[in-house]
Design an enzyme around this catalytic site. Structure first.
Site, PDB file in Angstrom:
ATOM      1  N   ASP A   1      -1.800  40.746 -48.536  1.00 38.88           N
ATOM      2  CA  ASP A   1      -2.486  39.798 -47.665  1.00 38.88           C
ATOM      3  C   ASP A   1      -1.699  39.719 -46.356  1.00 38.88           C
ATOM      4  OD1 ASP A   1      -3.446  37.625 -46.278  1.00 38.88           O
ATOM      5  OD2 ASP A   1      -3.613  36.317 -48.017  1.00 38.88           O
TER       6      ASP A   1
ATOM      7  N   LYS B   1      -7.488  36.709 -38.533  1.00 43.90           N
ATOM      8  CA  LYS B   1      -6.796  35.920 -37.520  1.00 43.90           C
ATOM      9  C   LYS B   1      -6.699  36.631 -36.167  1.00 43.90           C
ATOM     10  CE  LYS B   1      -4.179  32.904 -40.640  1.00 43.90           C
ATOM     11  NZ  LYS B   1      -4.964  31.696 -40.397  1.00 43.90           N
TER      12      LYS B   1
ATOM     13  N   PHE C   1      -0.357  31.176 -50.034  1.00 36.46           N
ATOM     14  CA  PHE C   1      -1.557  30.635 -49.409  1.00 36.46           C
ATOM     15  C   PHE C   1      -2.469  31.804 -49.066  1.00 36.46           C
ATOM     16  CE2 PHE C   1      -4.393  29.275 -46.113  1.00 36.46           C
ATOM     17  CZ  PHE C   1      -4.758  27.993 -46.500  1.00 36.46           C
TER      18      PHE C   1
END
Length: 471
Positions: free
Chosen positions: A247, A276, A162
């Site tokens: 990532d 985030k 993802f």
């Protein structure tokens, strides 16, 4: 100030937004049904999550009745230092009160330079930073930088990965539930199985791949790499001239007990993607850390100084949120706490595996933890399991997450579509008392799931909802 401006200023400053929130709190589902995502409201009503959260403080949420919940989702990992940290709130207020010359297009911000320096000090093998507004936008930037730096088009990504939901990022997502309805996506993107170096080498050996983009720990399912996988992938990328991109949007900033998850396996990627938790929970911000040689391939002449950018990316509030977050993490030992509490939680939950046949495995690093369930051996439980799986794959996990929420005031989520794993992603400031709360709650809920009583009755209700939804 003209009289009209005075009236306008008074009308805005007289608004009490906390009172506005309270006045419309009970309307939240109706407002969203009319103007936003009606299907999300249907989901929340089906599973009984209409409690009306009204306050967030640290690792806790409080509903409209004042009941306290332990948040094990932390906004998909955004609230690493908890909600409404006083130091971060205070830092942002100083910016708002300072009348700084924010986002001057023909200037550069010292705050952006300071945040870049602090990030690179923590990832010393990299040299440059590109700021973005989100994790997905950081992925988009990485794709562009990789293609520009290598002159190649191909991007390799992993099954079950993802990386975001914008068009380029979505092209690197390994879950069909997100891709369906939006294809065809970006061409020249090649999928390989996670933890499979043979498949990776086969993809890279064409020498047409600009980059291999990988989560050090896959967020969907909390899938850990084999011990040799990431280092082997790094070696293969070097051999075939492909950029190695980590990532770390969810795994970075201390989530796994180290600043970057990749540190557990000793890798030094060509690019590292962050977002985030860097926001402090308030102002969206993303960052692409990279080698100077890559950066210079994009910004290689004065007339290309603005060839890639993002209007709000280096805004003062976002930069200060990032700086303040890093300062809080250092001052409060947040990363070290994540390592300690993660070990405590994994150990406590793993001890339950021997007690319950439905509990298959507990895995994770730091405070990124997956609790996986699987088909039982006893005939009675197997029959009930099969009914749920036939209705909707992964439905059993809702029999865990819903009682955790309703009976034990713990907010969790299934780790992905059709997954048998409950994912725990708490704020990195959880303490020993919280860990005991979590382990005790899981113990009681899993025990109930083995009795074939109330929990399976809930399962019957969910099956009925699933059948109606699929009709």
């Amino acid at each position: 100030m003209p009289a009209g401006d005075e009236i306008y200023m008074h009308s805005v400053t007289s608004l009490d937004f906390a009172t506005l929130f309270d006045a419309h709190e009970s309307e939240r589902f109706d407002l969203h049904t009319r103007r936003l995502n009606e299907q999300m409201v249907r989901v929340l009503r089906t599973i009984g999550y209409d409690v009306g959260f009204c306050k967030g403080q640290g690792q806790y949420l409080f509903d409209r009745k004042g009941d306290r919940y332990l948040d094990l989702l932390s906004g998909y990992g955004v609230f690493a230092v908890g909600r409404n940290h006083p130091a971060i709130n205070a830092a942002l207020k100083t910016v708002l009160d300072a009348d700084l010359p924010n986002l001057v297009q023909m200037d550069v911000s010292p705050l952006a330079g300071l945040l870049a320096e602090r990030l690179l000090a923590l990832v010393p093998h990299l040299d440059k930073v590109f700021f973005a507004n989100s994790g997905a936008e950081s992925v988009e930037a990485a794709i562009k930088f990789a293609r520009a730096a290598t002159g190649r088009a191909g991007i390799v990504y992993c099954s079950h990965a993802f990386h975001g939901l914008t068009f380029g990022a979505l092209s690197l997502n390994g879950d069909e539930v997100f891709r369906k309805g939006f294809e065809p996506l970006l061409p020249d993107c090649v999928r390989v199985p996670f933890n499979d170096l043979v498949a990776l080498e086969q993809a890279l050996s064409s020498r047409r791949m600009a980059a291999f983009v990988v989560e050090p720990i896959q967020g969907k399912g909390v899938i850990l790499p084999n011990e040799e996988y990431l280092k082997g992938a790094e070696h293969l990328c070097r051999r075939y001239g492909t950029l190695f991109i980590a990532d770390e949007i969810q795994t970075g900033l201390g989530r796994t007990g180290k600043f970057l998850a990749g540190e557990h396996w000793g890798i030094e990627p060509d690019m590292v993607l962050l977002a985030k938790a860097l926001s402090g929970g308030h102002v969206p911000v993303g960052a692409v850390l990279m080698r100077k040689a890559i950066y210079d391939k994009v910004f290689n002449r004065m007339d290309r100084a603005v060839v890639h950018g993002s209007t709000f990316a280096k805004n003062d509030l976002a930069m200060v949120a990032g700086i303040a977050t890093l300062e809080v993490m250092k001052a409060e030992g947040v990363i070290e706490n994540a390592a300690r509490m993660g070990e405590r939680m994994v150990g406590g939950l793993s001890a339950l595996c021997g007690k319950y046949e439905l509990l298959k495995e507990v895995r994770g690093k730091g405070l990124m933890i997956g609790v996986e369930f699987g088909s039982p051996s006893s005939l009675k439980l197997k029959a009930s399991w099969n009914v749920l799986e036939t209705a909707s794959k992964g439905l059993f996990c809702q029999l865990i997450t819903i009682p955790l929420f309703k009976d034990h005031k713990i907010l969790t989520q299934v780790a992905g579509h059709g997954s048998h794993t409950v994912k725990l992603l708490p704020p990195l400031i959880v303490n020993e008392t919280d860990c005991k709360w979590i382990v005790r709650a899981f113990d009681e809920v899993i025990a109930d799931s083995h009795k074939g009583t109330a929990v399976w009755s809930l399962g019957k209700t969910l099956v009925e909802h699933a059948m109606r939804a699929n009709a």
